[in-house]
Scaffold this active site. Structure first.
Site, mmCIF file in Angstrom:
data_model
loop_
_atom_site.group_PDB
_atom_site.id
_atom_site.type_symbol
_atom_site.label_atom_id
_atom_site.label_comp_id
_atom_site.label_asym_id
_atom_site.label_seq_id
_atom_site.Cartn_x
_atom_site.Cartn_y
_atom_site.Cartn_z
ATOM 1 N N SER A 1 0.837 -1.195 0.000
ATOM 2 C CA SER A 1 0.000 0.000 0.000
ATOM 3 C C SER A 1 0.872 1.246 0.000
ATOM 4 O O SER A 1 1.998 1.227 0.482
ATOM 5 C CB SER A 1 -0.868 0.023 1.254
ATOM 6 N N LYS A 2 0.310 2.296 -0.544
ATOM 7 C CA LYS A 2 1.097 3.530 -0.683
ATOM 8 C C LYS A 2 1.455 4.144 0.671
ATOM 9 O O LYS A 2 2.380 4.923 0.765
ATOM 10 C CB LYS A 2 0.359 4.532 -1.559
ATOM 11 N N ARG A 3 0.720 3.772 1.707
ATOM 12 C CA ARG A 3 1.054 4.282 3.039
ATOM 13 C C ARG A 3 2.423 3.782 3.484
ATOM 14 O O ARG A 3 3.109 4.413 4.248
ATOM 15 C CB ARG A 3 0.021 3.838 4.083
ATOM 16 N N LYS A 4 2.759 2.570 3.015
ATOM 17 C CA LYS A 4 3.973 1.945 3.555
ATOM 18 C C LYS A 4 5.086 1.785 2.537
ATOM 19 O O LYS A 4 6.211 1.467 2.892
ATOM 20 C CB LYS A 4 3.617 0.584 4.148
#
Ligand code: GLU
Length: 515
Positions: free
Chosen positions: A271-274
């Site tokens: 995911s783009k968060r990580k």
């Protein structure tokens, strides 16, 4: 309906044909390159064809600039396709929005044969049904009255111009038609069975006349002669619906290969968060496409590592046994070796790999690689006007523009917390800024409009809000014009900088709390 069918019905003769089918809904995803690589290798190993199809029927998620970005990013990786919207081919058009007539025609066939039906329920009715089912702890599934309409009732509704969707009639055991499960073979997992209790009567055609992914995907895979569907495992639960469609049309099944999903270090779905997930990010941040492909080729364990014996007899450098070219991958990758445990997308390892590729370039090639990316004419040309009126000598160019050339700037709270705000308030505002920036179409006007709406809602001043973003982007309190700088630095890298800033601050806070 005959529904108990398995791989026995997979009669795929002739040359292998595979495809990737990205949807233009935003930045091209690193997962598209991963699945693209596997499809490419599969095709090259078997003398087959690799097709690119653009699945753009979901108009609510459509992003106009995205298709070109997908072409550019995939060309950059070097995974060339044999057929596609931009290169043509005998099975076109390869863009689903240009094929809507075809889907209508096939959907009509399903209506005629009774494998599909018109559903006239309104959004409110569907919602009420869903809520009731959830209240009764049942899987939310369509079971509206239209499913059982007589021809006469259908005609009345049509005469009243009631809007409708068209749904797949998933056979239910209790209705006395067929058995109530579908089994298909996954080439990596063996037979998979879905009880129809858990399979919804999928919408095939929306009320706007556009097909859903499921209908368009199956019709196209069939018409385009796709022999092997190699895609991410998140599509496994869609496959029984697809199998039912193939059977309803009387078509042979392709072989299905569901690849393990890329994971963050903590094993959650990438995911783009990580992790940066945009291919545009990797390109602009100066990763070499060969290194990225090599790294993606390691995911899933399909590449056999050399044995002890080979290492000794060939005198291989054990530090570099994971390094291989695309050609070597075509030679040695083995789909049957793929292990289903989620492969971890480890940015540290990717950076190490990239460094090995950079090191291996000769001096001129290294210089050219820099000139093609971080010091390209196009990039410098875009930056120059932002500083022309702000410098006294050309020598000062670097002083004002260093943030454009850095991988990261990590500002201290003294710089980014506005005078009348606390650190917590500031980080909260920065967190809220992220989705606003994500939603912007990356022109100065759209970024500006989004930020202003947010700051008004949160009662921040323009100076505070823009000042914060300026420090996050540039590491400084004074810079060339902020909005233009964001645009030139690029959406993928700007967002990454904001995310990294927030991650770092979170880590600081966690360690401060521990003390
Ligand atoms: N359009 C789907 C996607 O965006 C394609 C999935 C498939 O390969 O069937 O990934």
């Amino acid at each position: 309906m005959m529904i108990q069918e398995t791989a026995a019905n997979t009669k795929q003769a002739g040359p292998v044909r595979v495809r990737i089918a990205p949807s233009p809904t935003g930045d091209p995803h690193v997962g598209t390159a991963y699945i693209g690589l596997l499809n490419y290798v599969f095709a090259k190993q078997r003398g087959g064809r690799f097709v690119l199809r653009i699945e753009d029927t979901d108009r609510s998620r459509f992003v106009a600039s995205s298709e070109q970005m997908i072409f550019d990013a995939l060309h950059w990786t070097g995974l060339e396709w044999d057929e596609g919207p931009d290169v043509g081919g005998p099975h076109g058009p390869y863009r689903q929005s240009e094929r809507t007539e075809i889907y209508r025609e096939y959907c009509d066939k399903l209506l005629e044969s009774g494998h599909a039906y018109r559903a006239f329920e309104t959004a409110e009715e569907l919602d009420a049904e869903r809520k009731a089912q959830m209240g009764a702890k049942q899987p939310p599934k369509y079971n509206g009255p239209s499913r059982r309409y007589t021809q006469e009732q259908v005609d009345t509704a049509l005469a009243g111009s009631k809007p409708y969707t068209i749904r797949l009639r998933v056979p239910q055991g209790d209705a006395g038609v067929g058995t109530a499960s579908t089994t298909f073979r996954d080439e990596l997992r063996g037979d998979i069975t879905f009880d129809h209790f858990n399979v919804d009567d999928q919408v095939l055609m929306k009320s706007d006349g556009f097909p859903t992914y499921h209908l368009a995907n199956v019709v196209d895979d069939h018409l385009m002669g796709i022999t092997d569907v190699i895609r991410a495992e998140e599509w496994i639960s869609s496959t029984p619906k697809h199998v039912l469609l193939y059977q309803a049309f009387g078509w042979d099944l392709p072989r299905f290969w569901h690849m393990p999903l890329l994971r963050n270090i903590d094993k959650s779905k990438i995911s783009k968060r990580k992790n940066p997930v945009s291919l545009v990010y990797y390109r602009q941040a100066g990763f070499l496409p060969q290194a990225l492909l090599n790294f993606l080729g390691l995911m899933g364990g399909g590449m056999a590592q050399p044995t002890e014996q080979e290492i000794v007899s060939k005198g291989l450098d054990t530090r570099l046994i994971d390094i291989f070219s695309l050609m070597e991958m075509v030679e040695r990758f083995d789909f049957k070796r793929i292990s289903l445990g989620g492969p971890v997308f480890d940015l540290v390892k990717l950076k190490w790999m990239n460094s090995e590729y950079l090191r291996a370039l000769d001096a001129e090639a290294f210089f050219q690689a820099m000139r093609a990316t971080v010091f390209s004419d196009a990039y410098l040309r875009a930056i120059a006007p932002l500083v022309q009126t702000r410098i006294e000598t050309l020598g000062q160019f670097g002083d004002l523009t260093d943030f454009f050339f850095k991988d990261d700037v990590m500002p201290a709270p003294e710089l980014f917390v506005p005078k009348k705000r606390t650190l917590e308030e500031t980080l909260l505002f920065a967190t809220e800024m992220l989705p606003v920036l994500e939603a912007a179409d990356w022109t100065p006007t759209s970024i500006d409009a989004g930020l202003r709406e947010l700051l008004t809602a949160k009662e921040w001043s323009v100076k505070e809000a823009f000042g914060l973003l300026r420090v996050i982007l540039t590491g400084k309190t004074a810079s060339p014009p902020l909005l233009e700088s964001l645009v030139v630095f690029g959406k993928a890298r700007s967002l990454n900088r904001v995310r990294r800033f927030l991650e770092q601050q979170k880590r600081f806070q966690a360690s401060a709390n521990r003390k």
